[in-house]
Design a protein around this motif. Structure first.
Motif, short mmCIF file in Angstrom:
data_model
loop_
_atom_site.label_atom_id
_atom_site.label_comp_id
_atom_site.label_asym_id
_atom_site.label_seq_id
_atom_site.Cartn_x
_atom_site.Cartn_y
_atom_site.Cartn_z
N GLU A 139 0.83 -1.21 0.00
CA GLU A 139 0.00 0.00 0.00
C GLU A 139 0.86 1.25 0.00
OE1 GLU A 139 -3.63 2.07 2.58
OE2 GLU A 139 -2.39 0.50 3.49
N GLY A 140 1.91 1.24 0.83
CA GLY A 140 2.79 2.39 0.89
C GLY A 140 3.72 2.50 -0.30
N ILE A 141 4.35 1.38 -0.66
CA ILE A 141 5.37 1.43 -1.71
C ILE A 141 4.75 1.70 -3.07
CG2 ILE A 141 5.55 -0.95 -2.52
CD1 ILE A 141 8.48 1.16 -1.22
N SER A 142 3.50 1.33 -3.24
CA SER A 142 2.83 1.59 -4.52
C SER A 142 2.65 3.08 -4.78
CB SER A 142 1.47 0.89 -4.57
OG SER A 142 0.57 1.47 -3.63
N ASP A 147 12.26 2.14 -5.81
CA ASP A 147 13.63 2.62 -5.61
C ASP A 147 13.72 3.59 -4.44
OD1 ASP A 147 12.09 4.40 -7.04
OD2 ASP A 147 13.77 5.20 -8.20
N VAL A 148 13.09 3.24 -3.33
CA VAL A 148 13.09 4.08 -2.14
C VAL A 148 13.32 3.21 -0.91
CG1 VAL A 148 11.53 5.77 -3.17
CG2 VAL A 148 10.59 3.90 -1.81
N GLY A 149 13.23 3.81 0.26
CA GLY A 149 13.34 3.09 1.51
C GLY A 149 12.24 3.51 2.45
N THR A 150 12.58 3.55 3.73
CA THR A 150 11.62 3.94 4.74
C THR A 150 12.17 5.16 5.47
OG1 THR A 150 10.53 3.21 6.80
CG2 THR A 150 12.63 2.20 6.30
N PRO A 151 11.35 6.13 5.85
CA PRO A 151 9.90 6.08 5.83
C PRO A 151 9.29 6.50 4.49
CG PRO A 151 10.58 8.17 6.73
CD PRO A 151 11.85 7.40 6.45
N VAL A 152 8.05 6.08 4.30
CA VAL A 152 7.19 6.65 3.27
C VAL A 152 6.08 7.40 3.99
CG1 VAL A 152 5.49 6.13 1.47
CG2 VAL A 152 7.68 4.89 1.54
N VAL A 153 5.90 8.66 3.63
CA VAL A 153 4.88 9.48 4.28
C VAL A 153 4.00 10.11 3.20
CG1 VAL A 153 4.39 11.31 5.93
CG2 VAL A 153 6.53 10.02 6.12
#
Length: 204
Positions: A139-142, A147-153
């Motif tokens: 849900e978040g990575i979509s 090509d990212v990491g954490t956090p996703v905001v």
């Protein structure tokens, strides 16, 4: 409060990530000076790095990362959404502020601190909740790509990787950074802003 309209943040984290921890503490500061609502979600560095060629030490860390997020998802499924933030706070404090490195100790202490059943620790070693874990991660990575990491905001629905911070903004400084971030997020054609990081995170 300085805002008349409530803003919304959706925050995806892996408890192991020190940068996600700092960003989450920033959000906590923002909640004190702006009218915002935050929903907390699990993402997984282990899932993100599946199939990637990693250095042996980092691969070991990723293999060890499954347990923490599995326990959070199990608690969410069995005891409600409020357990996600509660366990994140407890695990993050132990990992990043106390320096606890033993995964099992982190899980056991965090469950006890949150008043949750110790039996939830068993979820760390099974794949019983991996479908729900992967769904939360996806849900978040979509919203931001692989090509990212954490956090996703997500700020009022527009998601980014980050912001990546090395210090925790406090009080009105935190609020001003929130204002700037939501202003950027409100422009539909903004995608990326980055510079090389030259310092390590500090949690105080």
């Amino acid at each position: 409060m300085t805002d008349s309209v409530k803003n919304k943040a959706d925050f995806w984290f892996d408890p192991l990530c020190p940068f996600a921890w700092i960003t989450s503490r920033w959000i906590g500061e923002v909640e004190g000076v702006r009218d915002i609502e935050t929903d907390w979600h699990v993402m997984s560095l282990a899932v993100l790095n599946e199939g990637r060629d990693l250095e042996p030490a980092y691969r070991e860390s990723m293999d060890n990362a499954w347990g923490l997020v599995r326990v959070i998802i199990a608690a969410q499924q069995q005891h409600g959404d409020a357990t996600v933030k509660a366990l994140y706070d407890a695990m993050g404090s132990l990992i990043h502020e106390t320096g606890e490195k033993d995964r099992d100790v982190v899980i056991t202490k965090a469950l006890a601190d949150c008043g949750l059943p110790a039996t939830l620790a068993a979820a760390a070693s099974t794949d019983a909740f991996d479908d729900q874990l992967r769904a939360s991660h996806q849900e978040g990575i979509s919203l931001v790509g692989q090509d990212v990491g954490t956090p996703v905001v997500a700020f009022n629905g527009t998601a980014f990787f980050g912001p990546v911070l090395t210090r925790i903004p406090r009080g009105e400084e935190a609020g001003k950074l929130w204002d700037a971030t939501t202003a950027i997020a409100a422009y539909p054609h903004f995608f990326e802003l980055k510079r090389s990081r030259t310092e390590q995170p500090e949690f105080t």
